[in-house]
Write an enzyme that holds these catalytic residues in place. Structure first.
Site, PDB file in Angstrom:
ATOM      1  N   LEU A 121       3.105  -3.972  21.366  1.00 48.20           N
ATOM      2  CA  LEU A 121       2.742  -3.683  22.755  1.00 48.20           C
ATOM      3  C   LEU A 121       3.865  -4.100  23.700  1.00 48.20           C
ATOM      4  O   LEU A 121       4.277  -5.261  23.702  1.00 48.20           O
ATOM      5  CB  LEU A 121       1.448  -4.411  23.132  1.00 48.20           C
ATOM      6  CG  LEU A 121       0.241  -4.148  22.226  1.00 48.20           C
ATOM      7  CD1 LEU A 121      -1.023  -4.727  22.856  1.00 48.20           C
ATOM      8  CD2 LEU A 121       0.063  -2.655  21.955  1.00 48.20           C
ATOM      9  N   ALA A 122       4.322  -3.148  24.486  1.00 51.90           N
ATOM     10  CA  ALA A 122       5.460  -3.431  25.366  1.00 51.90           C
ATOM     11  C   ALA A 122       5.362  -2.653  26.674  1.00 51.90           C
ATOM     12  O   ALA A 122       6.360  -2.255  27.252  1.00 51.90           O
ATOM     13  CB  ALA A 122       6.763  -3.088  24.657  1.00 51.90           C
ATOM     14  N   GLY A 139       3.706  -3.809  29.430  1.00 53.47           N
ATOM     15  CA  GLY A 139       3.508  -4.692  30.583  1.00 53.47           C
ATOM     16  C   GLY A 139       4.738  -4.764  31.475  1.00 53.47           C
ATOM     17  O   GLY A 139       5.854  -4.463  31.052  1.00 53.47           O
ATOM     18  N   ARG A 183       6.772 -11.779  36.634  1.00 49.68           N
ATOM     19  CA  ARG A 183       7.172 -13.180  36.850  1.00 49.68           C
ATOM     20  C   ARG A 183       8.616 -13.454  36.455  1.00 49.68           C
ATOM     21  O   ARG A 183       9.174 -14.494  36.767  1.00 49.68           O
ATOM     22  CB  ARG A 183       6.233 -14.117  36.070  1.00 49.68           C
ATOM     23  CG  ARG A 183       4.945 -14.402  36.828  1.00 49.68           C
ATOM     24  CD  ARG A 183       4.057 -15.324  36.029  1.00 49.68           C
ATOM     25  NE  ARG A 183       3.412 -14.638  34.915  1.00 49.68           N
ATOM     26  CZ  ARG A 183       2.857 -15.268  33.885  1.00 49.68           C
ATOM     27  NH1 ARG A 183       2.908 -16.582  33.796  1.00 49.68           N
ATOM     28  NH2 ARG A 183       2.271 -14.582  32.923  1.00 49.68           N
ATOM     29  N   THR A 238      -4.819  -4.108  27.036  1.00 48.94           N
ATOM     30  CA  THR A 238      -4.294  -4.107  25.675  1.00 48.94           C
ATOM     31  C   THR A 238      -5.069  -3.138  24.778  1.00 48.94           C
ATOM     32  O   THR A 238      -4.497  -2.575  23.839  1.00 48.94           O
ATOM     33  CB  THR A 238      -4.360  -5.525  25.081  1.00 48.94           C
ATOM     34  OG1 THR A 238      -5.674  -6.054  25.322  1.00 48.94           O
ATOM     35  CG2 THR A 238      -3.329  -6.445  25.716  1.00 48.94           C
ATOM     36  N   ASN A 250      -6.656 -16.993  21.256  1.00 44.18           N
ATOM     37  CA  ASN A 250      -6.195 -15.750  20.651  1.00 44.18           C
ATOM     38  C   ASN A 250      -4.700 -15.601  20.907  1.00 44.18           C
ATOM     39  O   ASN A 250      -4.241 -15.607  22.049  1.00 44.18           O
ATOM     40  CB  ASN A 250      -6.965 -14.589  21.299  1.00 44.18           C
ATOM     41  CG  ASN A 250      -6.386 -13.231  20.953  1.00 44.18           C
ATOM     42  OD1 ASN A 250      -5.757 -13.071  19.899  1.00 44.18           O
ATOM     43  ND2 ASN A 250      -6.599 -12.265  21.835  1.00 44.18           N
TER      44      ASN A 250
END
Ligand code: UD1
Ligand code: CA
Length: 502
Positions: free
Chosen positions: A14-15, A17, A21, A92, A192
């Site tokens: 997963l990439a 996002g 920050r 997700t 998790n």
């Protein structure tokens, strides 16, 4: 039971996002530690499982990120990488749903999910996760860790028998506590990691049913665990004691902490393999570097990219080598080198700058305050002090005197200097390229070599020296030099006679 390596059907990284920050124009997963981007580390871990399919889910800065992932995957030898695009539905769960859609519709077996911003996850832990998942016939196996501060993480909720019942997101646990006064979920320390092994068919059945009815209005992948339980599937966990393995890099502070941690691990591995690291706190070695046993790294050494150091070599102090090969027993001191090759038993430094294409032969030497570029230096040749050698070839056992330079650039084009073997050049020789110096030739001090020098010849072109007697006494009247000269018996000559030759 025999230890077999279990290959999952697919890994989905997963990439998508944003990584706000990080406060960076560079997408978060492209920030690097240990010589590899965050997503590069994630891909390397995924690749270690030798999955049949590897999918990366992207959205933020889509084109840049996708191009970077394709390049990183190619570097790692990943075959058949798929890029999946996440749409405007957040979460997700949606990311994995779209990742799965990029895979064959009848895919069976194990699908591993990992994050592109979690760089220290090891192949061993991933392998352990997949092995447990398949050995126990689980529907889902989640990698968990117990943290002193679980803020931000999904909590692992277990039933009376200690089995994983579901995952409750931090914000939902807080909301629950607010509404009911029951803060028991918030207090759960087991979290998790976001790394899981799933049964492919389970994902296909459950992901389309995920809702966004939660505090964050996202499709939670974590909801799949509860749904698996509801349909009678086995949901289990594999734990890791190593909290760094599950830590994501969300800001520059975490990036630097993870970078130092990774470096410590890399150095520990090399020390275990027989490398002496005098000061691990000031020594930085990329994950891609190769070191032999009995290499010594002195303080302030940084080894990057495809750098290799052979046995017995000593690098440092204060040296930075990029894509450089260091031969056996060579010493490299206070040197900055890129794309250079340093031969066995050669010495470099201190204060030496080796630019791309420098090839130093066995037992050769490039000494203090030398800059080199695109130069091949033969066995045992020495460039000991103060100079520049570029676009050149220097033969075996040639000695280049102090302060020599190759004048390789005429302002428009670069030209080559070819110097034979066993040549001796005088101090301050300048080679005006293109020029060739034959084997065994000499040059005088301060020679300006514009024409080829035949083998065995001595090249001289310095003008005869002329001493203007008394010049200092006459023209530097009252200075300490004039006084010293007068004390030594020098007499002034005056304006009219000073140009006269003695
Ligand atoms: C998620 C988990 C949480 C877990 C934590 C571990 C869910 C709902 N929650 O939290 O239980 O403890 O990870 O770090 O899964 N991503 C996408 N698309 C999206 C959203 C995220 O690709 O729409 C990627 C991000 O780039 C990142 C990863 O998924 O690599 C995790 O996203 P993040 O927002 O950090 O997860 P959390 O919701 O904090
Ligand atoms: Ca996160």
């Amino acid at each position: 039971m025999p230890q077999t390596v279990v290959r999952p059907s697919a890994v989905i990284v997963l990439a998508a996002g944003q990584g706000t920050r990080m406060k960076s124009a560079t997408p978060k997963i492209m920030h690097a530690i240990g010589g590899r981007s965050l997503v590069g580390h994630a891909l390397a871990a995924a690749q270690s499982l030798a999955p049949e399919h590897l999918v990366a889910v992207v959205r933020h800065e889509r084109d840049r990120v996708a191009a970077h992932i394709e390049e990183a995957a190619a570097d790692l030898g990943v075959m058949g990488l798929a890029i999946a695009d996440q749409d405007e539905v957040p979460g997700t769960g949606r990311a994995v749903e779209l990742g799965l859609a990029a895979l064959p519709g009848d895919l069976e077996g194990t699908v591993v999910v990992t994050y592109g911003d979690v760089p220290l996850l090891t192949p061993e832990t991933l392998q352990r996760l997949v092995a447990a998942h398949e050995a126990d016939g689980n529907a889902v196996t989640v990698l968990t860790a117990t943290l002193a501060d679980a803020t931000g993480y999904g909590r692992i909720v277990r039933d009376a028998d200690g089995l994983v019942e579901r995952i409750m997101e931090h914000k939902d646990a807080l909301a629950h506590a607010e509404a009911t006064g029951d803060s028991s979920y918030v207090e759960i320390a087991e979290v998790n990691s976001g790394i899981y092994a799933f049964d492919a068919a389970l994902l296909r059945r459950t992901l389309p049913q995920l809702s966004t009815e939660n505090v964050q209005g996202e499709k939670y992948l974590t909801d799949v665990l509860g749904m698996a339980r509801a349909e009678g599937g086995r949901v289990a966990s594999v734990g890791t004691d190593d909290v760094w393995e599950v830590e994501g890099a969300n800001d520059r502070r975490q990036l630097s902490d993870l970078g130092r941690q990774l470096n410590e691990r890399v150095l520990r591995r090399w020390m275990k393999d027989g490398v002496t690291v005098v000061d691990p706190s000031s020594t930085w070695v990329d994950v891609t570097v190769e070191l032999a046993a009995d290499v010594t790294l002195k303080p302030g050494t940084q080894l990057h990219g495809s750098t290799t150091v052979a046995t017995g070599a000593v690098v440092g102090p204060d040296s930075t080598l990029v894509d450089t090969r260091v031969g056996e027993r060579a010493t490299v001191k206070r040197t900055d080198a890129a794309e250079a090759v340093i031969g066995d038993d050669a010495t470099v430094g201190p204060f030496t700058y080796l630019r791309p294409g420098t090839v130093l032969g066995e037992e050769g030497k490039i000494g203090a305050f030398y800059e080199t570029k695109k130069v091949t230096i033969g066995r045992g040749a020495k460039l000991s002090h103060l100079g520049y050698a570029g676009d050149a070839e220097i033969g075996e056992y040639t000695n280049i005197g102090c302060g020599n330079i190759t004048a390789n650039y005429d302002g428009v084009n670069k030209h080559r200097t070819v110097i034979g073997s066993h040549v001796r050049t005088g101090s301050n020789t300048v080679f005006i390229a293109p020029v060739t110096v034959g084997d065994g030739a000499y040059t005088g001090a301060a020679a300006t070599v514009r024409q080829d020098v035949p083998a065995g010849a001595l090249a001289l072109n310095a003008v005869d020296q002329r001493n203007v007697a008394g010049w200092v006494v006459s023209r530097r009247v009252g200075t300490a030099s004039a006084e010293a000269a007068q004390a030594a018996g020098a007499v002034g000559r005056g304006e009219a006679t000073e140009a006269a030759q003695d």
